[in-house]
Design a protein around this motif. Structure first.
Motif, mmCIF file in Angstrom:
data_model
loop_
_atom_site.group_PDB
_atom_site.id
_atom_site.type_symbol
_atom_site.label_atom_id
_atom_site.label_comp_id
_atom_site.label_asym_id
_atom_site.label_seq_id
_atom_site.Cartn_x
_atom_site.Cartn_y
_atom_site.Cartn_z
ATOM 1 N N ALA A 1 0.075 -9.112 16.855
ATOM 2 C CA ALA A 1 0.445 -8.346 17.785
ATOM 3 C C ALA A 1 0.787 -7.020 17.378
ATOM 4 O O ALA A 1 0.960 -6.841 16.197
ATOM 5 C CB ALA A 1 1.527 -9.050 18.738
ATOM 6 N N ALA A 2 0.726 -5.905 18.268
ATOM 7 C CA ALA A 2 1.306 -4.590 17.999
ATOM 8 C C ALA A 2 1.856 -4.002 19.070
ATOM 9 O O ALA A 2 1.373 -4.197 20.206
ATOM 10 C CB ALA A 2 -0.083 -3.580 17.539
ATOM 11 N N SER B 1 -2.400 6.106 8.569
ATOM 12 C CA SER B 1 -1.295 6.839 9.015
ATOM 13 C C SER B 1 -1.442 8.248 9.172
ATOM 14 O O SER B 1 -0.589 9.388 9.709
ATOM 15 C CB SER B 1 -0.329 6.833 7.811
ATOM 16 O OG SER B 1 -0.969 7.446 6.592
ATOM 17 N N ALA B 2 -2.783 8.732 9.252
ATOM 18 C CA ALA B 2 -3.119 10.228 9.644
ATOM 19 C C ALA B 2 -3.504 10.139 10.931
ATOM 20 O O ALA B 2 -3.790 11.349 11.309
ATOM 21 C CB ALA B 2 -4.525 10.703 8.526
ATOM 22 N N VAL B 3 -3.756 9.029 11.639
ATOM 23 C CA VAL B 3 -4.178 9.090 12.917
ATOM 24 C C VAL B 3 -3.349 9.640 13.764
ATOM 25 O O VAL B 3 -3.832 10.706 14.684
ATOM 26 C CB VAL B 3 -4.618 7.758 13.476
ATOM 27 C CG1 VAL B 3 -4.933 7.866 14.936
ATOM 28 C CG2 VAL B 3 -5.820 7.183 12.579
ATOM 29 N N VAL C 1 -2.672 0.418 2.034
ATOM 30 C CA VAL C 1 -3.399 -0.818 2.512
ATOM 31 C C VAL C 1 -3.371 -1.126 3.757
ATOM 32 O O VAL C 1 -2.179 -1.027 4.656
ATOM 33 C CB VAL C 1 -2.399 -2.114 1.646
ATOM 34 C CG1 VAL C 1 -3.118 -3.467 2.108
ATOM 35 C CG2 VAL C 1 -2.611 -2.054 0.280
ATOM 36 N N ARG C 2 -4.614 -1.284 4.262
ATOM 37 C CA ARG C 2 -4.671 -1.703 5.564
ATOM 38 C C ARG C 2 -5.049 -2.917 6.056
ATOM 39 O O ARG C 2 -5.881 -3.448 5.176
ATOM 40 C CB ARG C 2 -6.025 -0.825 6.063
ATOM 41 C CG ARG C 2 -6.495 -0.976 7.559
ATOM 42 C CD ARG C 2 -5.775 -0.527 8.512
ATOM 43 N NE ARG C 2 -6.472 -0.384 9.760
ATOM 44 C CZ ARG C 2 -6.475 -1.258 10.847
ATOM 45 N NH1 ARG C 2 -5.738 -2.285 10.701
ATOM 46 N NH2 ARG C 2 -7.062 -1.055 11.994
ATOM 47 N N VAL C 3 -4.141 -3.596 6.499
ATOM 48 C CA VAL C 3 -4.689 -5.299 6.794
ATOM 49 C C VAL C 3 -5.212 -5.372 8.201
ATOM 50 O O VAL C 3 -4.754 -4.587 9.209
ATOM 51 C CB VAL C 3 -3.296 -6.216 6.686
ATOM 52 C CG1 VAL C 3 -2.566 -6.369 5.327
ATOM 53 C CG2 VAL C 3 -2.100 -5.515 7.541
ATOM 54 N N VAL C 4 -6.246 -6.049 8.264
ATOM 55 C CA VAL C 4 -6.936 -6.493 9.544
ATOM 56 C C VAL C 4 -6.945 -8.007 9.619
ATOM 57 O O VAL C 4 -7.181 -8.530 8.657
ATOM 58 C CB VAL C 4 -8.217 -5.782 9.521
ATOM 59 C CG1 VAL C 4 -8.299 -4.244 9.116
ATOM 60 C CG2 VAL C 4 -9.193 -6.473 8.399
ATOM 61 N N LEU D 1 3.379 -3.351 9.487
ATOM 62 C CA LEU D 1 2.620 -4.669 9.828
ATOM 63 C C LEU D 1 1.279 -4.172 9.444
ATOM 64 O O LEU D 1 0.227 -5.027 9.038
ATOM 65 C CB LEU D 1 2.644 -4.957 10.949
ATOM 66 C CG LEU D 1 4.236 -5.620 11.210
ATOM 67 C CD1 LEU D 1 4.404 -5.808 12.753
ATOM 68 C CD2 LEU D 1 4.489 -6.488 10.411
ATOM 69 N N TRP D 2 0.650 -3.045 9.690
ATOM 70 C CA TRP D 2 -0.791 -2.887 9.502
ATOM 71 C C TRP D 2 -1.282 -1.726 8.532
ATOM 72 O O TRP D 2 -2.158 -1.874 7.967
ATOM 73 C CB TRP D 2 -1.560 -2.348 10.983
ATOM 74 C CG TRP D 2 -1.016 -3.349 12.125
ATOM 75 C CD1 TRP D 2 -0.011 -3.487 12.897
ATOM 76 C CD2 TRP D 2 -1.896 -4.542 12.206
ATOM 77 N NE1 TRP D 2 -0.198 -4.388 13.856
ATOM 78 C CE2 TRP D 2 -1.143 -5.081 13.299
ATOM 79 C CE3 TRP D 2 -2.987 -5.139 11.799
ATOM 80 C CZ2 TRP D 2 -1.747 -6.387 13.708
ATOM 81 C CZ3 TRP D 2 -3.383 -6.324 12.196
ATOM 82 C CH2 TRP D 2 -2.857 -6.871 13.225
ATOM 83 N N PHE D 3 -0.364 -0.855 8.237
ATOM 84 C CA PHE D 3 -0.805 0.444 7.455
ATOM 85 C C PHE D 3 0.664 0.144 6.272
ATOM 86 O O PHE D 3 1.690 0.583 6.584
ATOM 87 C CB PHE D 3 -0.611 1.651 7.858
ATOM 88 C CG PHE D 3 -1.555 1.866 9.217
ATOM 89 C CD1 PHE D 3 -2.751 1.626 8.990
ATOM 90 C CD2 PHE D 3 -0.833 1.936 10.374
ATOM 91 C CE1 PHE D 3 -3.689 1.614 10.139
ATOM 92 C CE2 PHE D 3 -1.643 2.016 11.597
ATOM 93 C CZ PHE D 3 -3.034 1.937 11.523
#
Lengths: 218, 449, 988
Positions: C225-226, C313-315, C568-571, C676-678
């Motif tokens: 979830a996000a 994190s640049a988005v 680190v990008r977790v998917v 959690l994601w980046f």
């Protein structure tokens, strides 16, 4: 120096050569015939069944229609072996305590199926479909033989590939009007040949379609 | 002096009884040098490995070999082509040279034929081991089956089956026909009853009458005439397995002649590999002389140059075809995953070959033996490169992949070699490795000349 | 084919239960307790029963996964076999004819409508339900693998307490004790943890539970979830709201790190809608345009006309910069060229109401605020985007995992029941769930597998599979469906609602009762509507109505600065999700769309970054956050953002089953706090080890060959036949042409529509009894998938174009394979199929050698042993209409000939020609974008004929004169001319 072999040895040698040649030929032909013999194909060998069910009695004697028990034959790939309940529809009324029917009653009571021995069997990689054969005018007896004369079920044809292909390459002589496919007593009329030709063209029965490998093997 | 000697086919002037005696004694004299038995045991061990490998392959499946999609053909096919090729030299020597009346063949043709027979037997084994379901190999035969089903005649594999089967039969007959008079000799010279009966049965009552000799010569020459075209045809058919396929690197019209040349090349290499130790081990220098070796080497040199030309033209036409697939396949052959095999192959088959231009090299048995071994390796690699490098990078790059060989590939290759040599040793032990009657002829003709 | 017909009491009973309502069902419930069920099994399912008690080893499991079926094995024995007929045949069953039931599958708690095929009571194949909004008849890999999950012999089989087998009643006893304990203190000390759910009836039960125990703790733990979107829209609308993009309405789409084609509960519907605006098949000359800005390579980015890979994190900066260009807020400098952003903004403004900006769910609330503001200013509300009440159950007052664990550690929790979640595995690194659990005296876990949480809990209870339980579920747009069971629970599993009812004291409430009660009383479904809902698979009138609101957009002024250093990008793994599918061999072995990696995860890095760190593919890197470290091999991915490492979740489990255990590395512990994601601030170091990254494609360039032909929309409009023009005229052949009087089966694959989602491959595997071979065999190049999706990169390695090409058998009219088979095992048929006859094949492999497309697959080893007893429950999974192939046999795509034959026989029985669309291969049926069209080329009206005559149609490797029946539509992209000079166009 003494002779190694007696003069007879020469004749013997010739005989051995001759026999070797003949023997090879004999073995070859023998094997070819054996593969097609009833010993190997199991044709005309009645098989023991848990219940000695007689098609002769039920079909010829009582005149039951094939479809009464083999209900799937017109709609499905498998004709279907009748559920115990079908046997019990009658045998809850008649022969209710016949010893031979004990397994049927036992099965109905316990819910355990009766383990019939399969008689007409094709290899697992052969996908046979009853519905289409019946619909195109191939009678039950054409493949299963005169079941109405079989006290115990037995194989009437070898069910080998060449037997299947025999019909698939030239289906016409094996056809009959779809209305009559379930009639074991059916006798061909005079003009049967013309009738079969007409059937073949009407049903669009075309060997070039029926001999594709995947018609049976998928 | 040496030259003068080398020029003769039978050294010294042994009378017929002596020739007969010396050759026959190899078989009949009970004891053989220890080196013989040691060698035999070594190869026999490999033979057992071969049997184990075959059992494992059939039990577990061809997936245990270095194969995958796209590289679905591997060392099994390589071995077929290689062994068949080796077979060819024997037939050439015994049949073709016989027809061309090349007397010098006489003292090497016998074991060359034996070599052919065993090599083709090995070659006949591998197509079956190659199959996914070897137990159904007979489906390639036109048998009257209950499937109403014939083989697919357009497939080169069916032609192959016929070609190899024919080759085995003819080689066997030819070899046995040549053996009969010598078997009779052994029968007569054998001391023990058992040996007498053994050779006696095999000799089919040969009495050496002029009548017998006449018949024998007729049949022998007839068989030679039948065997001769096989030298060309068998390997041409084998090459069609490749030439007919559309795989880049396979699809080439040069293959038949190129394969036949390769066959003779590797065949003669194998003849030398056997002849040189044989003459050393059994003191047959008087029968297999410098000149035999020299001639063999010259044939090898010629065949080798033909093969080299084959490489050139293959390369040229891959480029000249202009199809991106062939060109890329060529590029991959030089620089791709299997490039090391290619360059080693080139070094062995073209590089080492050039040494044979020099007489001093040709006279140096040890060196010749080494070169022969190197060429055997090179020719196996040649077939391997052809078999795998085409499929490994053919039309769709997404499908490209390479297969890595497993222990089983090597077990089967060296196992078959072991089997081959073990049987070769048995042959030398129980049958005359050199044709007695033909050497006698040879000596006779020399005497007359 | 076999005369054997396993009886099916349950099918009839279930059907009648539907008719007669609950009371009848209860009688079946009594029958369903485990012991009796096993007895029943042994009587009625003897073939299967023999296979239910085996304890397989790893290799065994792989064989099981390969799923042999004695019935369809390649064995030809003359000896008499035994036939077991029904004792009492259900009315609706005809042996040999499949039945199809509508139901829904839960993926991440959301519903995907499914039609399940059942043979004599054995569910064998899942298809999408055309009436269901989340599936629209399509399906994905996870749906296709559901049947394998159902039969998975390693699913939990019995309730346990301290690893001792217990009965369900014993568990009910435990629940009663729990109720006594917490009853008198309003549930204080009791915590209920659930996974993500949308089920209305389960939500209703939980609400009742919370009413009964006001002080109990409820934790909804969804590791995937996000909350960014939820928080943002809460701020805007003042209540929980979810975005519902209408991609079918959008002309210009800007994805800010949103993988709407590959992720999320609406992915299949979005893919269909998106492709409907992309395909230029039928005279269309317009296309939607997609700009993708993404933090890791996704299939959405692969389908984009312009793509920029940036760190996640640049988005926010990019969002702000884009918003500024739409007149919202101040400009900031962003990693995307300013001119590009200008062009995008201009394009969006031009599109006005049909412009759409989508943000990735894992992006921050700020980004979602920006996006909402942009869509508002574009006037896209109600057109390209809608807002709906979120379908998932997130009750106010629910505590986070962190908060719950804190309570547990403080000993404030005396009883914890974990329902369909695996926190012991999925908890972030800074939340030590396992330690805290020790402090809880009464711990219960309900799940499908004896997983990490089950092992850590005192009690474990097996949870029923979706195909063996009653339930309900909502789709991404709120539409509710009924989940109906196709079989009795194979391993005595229980539905979640049973557990919840038990907590409410209703110990004997059956799931059907609960469901029926809820929908009668709250849902307002009368019996007719109920039956309709079950038949159609959708409850009509439950789709959420869009929120009508003109809430003023809130513009967040603050823009988080992009991180520095390695990020680190977790998917989530596309198939294993959070790891709940890790024991499914089909999913493990299905190549990931872009990396083509199977059986594991890897550290994906950009070529440039790899160069800087001197990493090569296969090098092992150590990624660590304080004491949590994982090691996994590097895989260099073209088009990956620089200074970023992508790691997939769902791997590296230790207690899921022999298939999934120890496959890959577990990235959950790397998570911490808000990250959690980046993840940044992680240490990345090169370990001295090397490990294989197993993939199914080894060469990624087309080598300048004309394989995937592509052009821009402009080129297409200028010259529609640009693809055909490059094709040589077919040269002559020595063989006479095949007569084609009747059907000429053919397939057209639209490469513009194909998004590379791999649904077709998994559908093919499910339909055709294709085995999995395991990681070692795949590494040997022995994988068995009949259909592969080739992925080629074009252009620069830093931001390449990506093209997908599904490659099934081409069914060549001049097939090279047919000419070289020595035994006639591959032959041409009257309707143009290239038939492969397994039982005739001797395995020379010449056909594969001679196949230019390399679509043939060989059984190098015995992947599907058919001897009785060596099989497994998975034997029941096999499609009885397809032979199971033996070792040493070649196999390949058959165009699903079993379906063709079924279609032909049915047509002939009805005495009609085979209608267009009556026969659909599994791949075409599964495809979310309908990129695969199959039909009769001789039928002038057929779709396949029309597309075959389309100017974009071309044949692969036509110069070889194989005359394939499978042809391709060239790929058309729609780049922005204004950007063409700025960066290399995505199309090659």
């Amino acid at each position: 120096m003494p002779q190694l072999f007696r003069p007879r040895a020469n004749a013997l040698a010739r005989w051995i050569v001759l026999l070797a040649v003949i023997g090879t030929i004999f073995l070859g032909t023998g094997a070819t015939f054996y593969l097609r013999s009833d010993f190997d194909t199991g044709v005309n060998h009645p098989l023991a069944q848990p219940v000695p069910f007689s098609h002769q009695h039920h079909v010829a004697g009582l005149g039951l229609d094939c479809r009464y028990c083999h209900t799937g034959v017109e709609t499905s790939a498998v004709a279907g072996i009748p559920p115990t309940e079908v046997c019990m529809t009658c045998h809850s009324q008649i022969w209710t305590n016949a010893a031979v029917l004990a397994p049927v009653r036992e099965s109905f009571a316990s819910g355990k199926p009766i383990a019939w021995t399969q008689v007409n069997h094709v290899a697992d990689y052969v996908f046979f479909n009853h519905a289409i054969h019946v619909a195109k005018g191939v009678a039950c007896v054409t493949c299963h033989g005169e079941v109405d004369r079989m006290p115990l079920m037995m194989r009437a044809h070898p069910m080998q590939m060449e037997w299947c292909l025999g019909c698939h390459r030239n289906p016409t002589p094996y056809l009959r009007p779809p209305a009559d496919v379930f009639d074991p007593e059916w006798s061909p009329p005079q003009d049967i040949a013309a009738m079969q030709a007409a059937l073949a063209s009407h049903e669009k029965i075309d060997p070039s379609k029926m001999t594709d490998c995947y018609v049976c093997h998928r | 002096m040496a030259e003068a000697r080398a020029a003769t086919l039978v050294r010294g002037d042994p009378g017929y009884p002596e020739i007969t005696g010396r050759i026959a004694s190899i078989v009949l004299a009970g004891r053989l040098p220890r080196i013989f038995w040691l060698g035999f045991l070594g190869f026999f061990a490999l033979m057992l490995l071969f049997l184990f490998a075959i059992a494992y392959l059939v039990a577990a499946g061809v997936g245990k070999l270095g194969l995958n999609v796209p590289v679905v053909w591997g060392t099994m096919i390589t071995n077929v082509v290689w062994w068949i090729g080796i077979g060819h030299a024997g037939t050439l020597i015994s049949a073709v040279l016989l027809l061309f009346r090349q007397p010098w063949r006489n003292s090497i043709n016998r074991f060359a034929e034996a070599m052919t027979l065993l090599a083709v037997a090995m070659a006949g084994l591998f197509p079956i081991l190659h199959l996914g379901r070897p137990w159904f190999f007979y489906w390639l035969l036109p048998l009257p089956n209950t499937h109403m089903h014939w083989p697919q005649w357009r497939s080169p594999l069916v032609w192959d089956f016929a070609a190899i089967a024919t080759y085995i039969v003819v080689s066997l007959l030819f070899w046995y026909m040549g053996l009969i008079p010598d078997l009779a000799v052994l029968r007569d010279r054998a001391r023990s009853r058992g040996a007498q009966v053994f050779y006696g049965l095999l000799a089919l009552g040969w009495r050496g009458s002029a009548f017998h000799w006449k018949r024998h010569q007729t049949v022998y020459f007839l068989l030679a005439a039948i065997a001769t075209p096989l030298v060309v045809s068998v390997h041409s058919v084998v090459s069609l397995d490749f030439a007919v396929a559309i795989v880049p690197g396979y699809h080439s019209t040069i293959f038949p002649p190129y394969f036949v040349a390769g066959a003779l090349y590797s065949g003669f290499a194998m003849v030398l590999t056997i002849a040189i130790p044989l003459r050393a081990a059994f003191g047959l220098r008087d029968f297999i002389t410098q000149r035999h070796i020299d001639n063999g080497v010259k044939v090898m040199l010629a065949a080798g140059m033909l093969v080299a030309y084959g490489y050139l033209s293959e390369t040229f036409f891959s480029w000249y075809s202009g199809t991106p697939y062939d060109r890329y396949e060529l590029f991959a052959r030089f620089l791709g995953p299997y490039a090391p095999c290619f360059w080693i192959m080139l070094a062995c088959n073209v590089g080492a070959l050039q040494l044979l231009w020099f007489r001093r090299v040709r006279n140096n048995m040890a060196l010749l033996f080494g070169i022969a071994l190197v060429i055997n390796v090179g020719m196996w690699l040649e077939r391997f490169v052809i078999v795998v490098s085409g499929p490994a990078n053919d039309f769709l790059p997404s499908a490209w992949n390479t297969a890595t060989l497993t222990w089983l590939d090597f077990a089967l290759l060296f196992g078959s070699l072991g089997t081959f040599f073990a049987l070769m040793f048995l042959f030398v032990r129980i049958l005359p490795a050199i044709s007695i009657f033909e050497v006698a002829e040879e000596a006779h003709q020399e005497g007359a000349a | 084919m076999s005369a054997t017909a396993e009886p099916l009491d349950l099918a009839r009973l279930r059907a009648e239960a539907v008719e007669r309502g609950p009371q009848f069902w209860r009688s079946l419930e009594e029958l369903a307790d485990t012991a009796a069920f096993r007895e029943y099994l042994h009587n009625e399912f003897p073939r299967l029963a023999a296979r239910f008690d085996i304890a397989p080893d790893r290799r065994g499991v792989l064989k099981l996964m390969a799923a042999s079926l004695a019935m369809a094995g390649l064995t030809a024995c003359k000896k008499a076999d035994h036939i077991a007929p029904y004792v009492d045949k259900p009315a609706d069953v005809t042996p040999g004819r499949a039945l199809h039931y509508a139901t829904a599958l839960s993926i991440g708690g959301y519903g995907f409508g499914a039609i399940v095929e059942s043979h004599e009571g054995r569910p064998t194949k899942v298809e999408g339900n055309p009436d269901h909004p989340a599936s629209l008849g399509a399906s994905d890999a996870i749906m296709q693998a559901a049947c394998l999950g159902l039969y998975d012999p390693e699913r939990s089989r019995t309730p346990t307490k301290d690893e001792q087998a217990m009965s369900w009643d014993a568990f009910l006893g435990e629940v009663a004790a729990l109720r006594d304990e917490i009853g008198n203190r309003e549930g204080a000390g009791f915590a209920l943890m659930i996974g993500p759910i949308t089920s209305p009836s389960e939500a209703w039960l939980i609400d009742r539970l919370r009413a009964a125990y006001p002080r109990m703790l409820l934790c909804v733990h969804d590791p995937l979830a996000a909350d960014g979107e939820r928080t943002a829209l809460q701020q805007v609308f003042g209540r929980a709201t979810a975005t519902l993009p209408r991609l079918g309405q959008a002309d210009v789409i800007v994805s800010l790190d949103a993988d709407f084609l590959g992720e999320g509960p609406g992915r299949l519907a979005h893919a269909r809608a998106f492709s409907s605006r992309r395909i230029v098949r039928d005279g269309a000359t317009t296309m939607a345009r997609l700009y993708a800005i993404e933090s890791t390579p996704t299939i959405t980015g692969a389908s984009a006309d312009h793509r920029w890979a940036v760190r996640g994190s640049a988005v926010p900066a990019i969002a702000a910069a884009l918003a500024a260009r739409l007149g919202l807020g101040a400009d900031v400098n962003a990693p995307v060229p300013s001119a590009a952003l200008d062009a995008i903004a201009a394009d969006l403004r031009k599109a006005a109401g049909t412009g759409l900006v989508v943000a990735g769910p894992h992006q921050s609330a700020d980004v979602h605020l920006q996006v909402h503001a942009m869509n508002a200013s574009l006037g896209s509300f109600g057109l390209a985007v809608d807002y709906i009440p979120p379908p998932d159950y997130r009750p106010p007052g629910a505590v986070s995992l962190g908060a719950l664990v804190e309570q547990m550690r403080r000993g404030a929790v005396t009883a914890l029941l974990v329902l369909d979640a695996n926190p012991a595995y999925t908890a972030p690194g800074d939340v030590s769930f396992a330690e805290a659990l020790v402090k809880v005296p009464r711990t219960m876990h309900v799940g499908r597998y004896v997983d990490a949480t089950a092992k850590a809990s005192r009690w474990h209870v097996p949870l029923a599979h979706d195909l063996e339980r009653w339930g309900d579920i909502r789709a991404f747009d709120g539409t509710a469906s009924i989940i109906q069971p196709l079989v009795q629970p194979l391993y005595g599993g229980h539905a979640a609602s049973e557990v919840l009812s038990a907590l409410l004291g209703e110990y004997s409430a059956s799931p059907l009762d609960t469901l029926r009660t809820y929908w009668r009383e709250i849902g307002g479904l009368d019996d007719a509507a109920w039956r309709a809902a079950i038949q159609r698979g959708v409850i009509s009138g439950t789709t959420s109505a869009p929120v009508v609101s003109n809430a003023a957009p809130v513009l967040s002024s603050k823009v988080n600065p992009a991180g520095t250093g390695i990020e680190v990008r977790v998917v989530p793994d596309p198939w294993l999700r959070a790891g709940e599918y890790a024991n499914n061999a089909w999913l493990q072995e299905l190549p990931r769309p872009l990396s083509k990696i199977v059986w594991g995860n890897a550290a994906l890095v950009a070529p440039a970054t790899a160069g800087r760190l001197q990493l090569a593919s296969g090098d092992v890197v150590r990624v660590a956050r304080d004491n949590n470290a994982i090691e996994l091999p590097v895989s260099i991915e073209p088009g990956h953002p620089e200074e970023v490492i992508t790691i997939a979740l769902g791997f590296g489990q230790s207690a899921i089953g022999q298939v999934g255990n120890g496959v890959g590395a577990n990235a959950f512990p790397l998570r911490a706090g808000e990250a959690l994601w980046f993840l940044d601030g992680l240490s990345v170091s090169k370990a001295e080890a090397r490990a294989a990254v197993v993939t199914t494609q080894h060469h990624h360039s087309m080598e300048g060959r004309d394989i995937v032909r592509n052009g821009t929309l402009a080129e297409y409009v200028a010259n529609p036949t640009f693809a055909k023009d490059r094709e040589p005229a077919p040269s002559g052949t020595l063989y006479p042409p095949w007569p084609s009087r009747e059907e000429a089966w053919a397939m057209v694959i639209d490469q513009t529509a194909c998004i590379g989602c791999m649904a077709c491959v998994s559908a093919c595997q499910a339909e055709n009894n294709i085995p999995t071979v395991g990681v070692d065999e795949v590494a040997n190049g022995h994988e068995m998938h009949w259909l592969r999706v080739d992925r080629y990169y074009t252009g620069s390695v830093d931001n390449p174009g990506v093209v997908f090409q599904p490659v099934p058998c081409m069914h060549c009219e001049e097939a090279p394979c047919e000419e070289v088979c020595p035994v006639n095992a591959t032959v041409h048929t009257h309707d143009g199929l290239n038939a492969q006859i397994y039982n005739r094949c001797v395995g020379t492999r010449y056909c594969s050698q001679n196949c230019p497309y390399k679509v043939r697959r060989f059984n190098f080893l015995d992947y599907q042993p058919f001897a009785e007893g060596t099989g497994s429950p998975l034997a029941a999974l096999m499609n009885p209409d397809v032979s199971v192939r033996s070792r040493g046999v070649m196999e390949k795509c058959t165009y699903c000939v079993q379906r063709i034959e079924r279609g032909r026989i049915e047509a002939e029985l009805a005495d009609q020609p085979i209608a267009d669309g009556a026969v659909t291969p599994a791949c075409a049926q599964a495809c979310p974008t309908q990129a695969i069209i199959f039909g009769n080329r001789n039928d002038p009206g057929s779709r396949v004929r029309r597309l075959h005559e389309h100017p974009l149609d071309y044949a692969l490797l036509a110069e070889l004169n194989t005359r394939p029946r499978t042809t391709y539509l060239a790929r058309v992209s729609n780049p922005n001319p204004a950007l063409a000079k700025l960066e290399e166009p995505v199309h090659g």
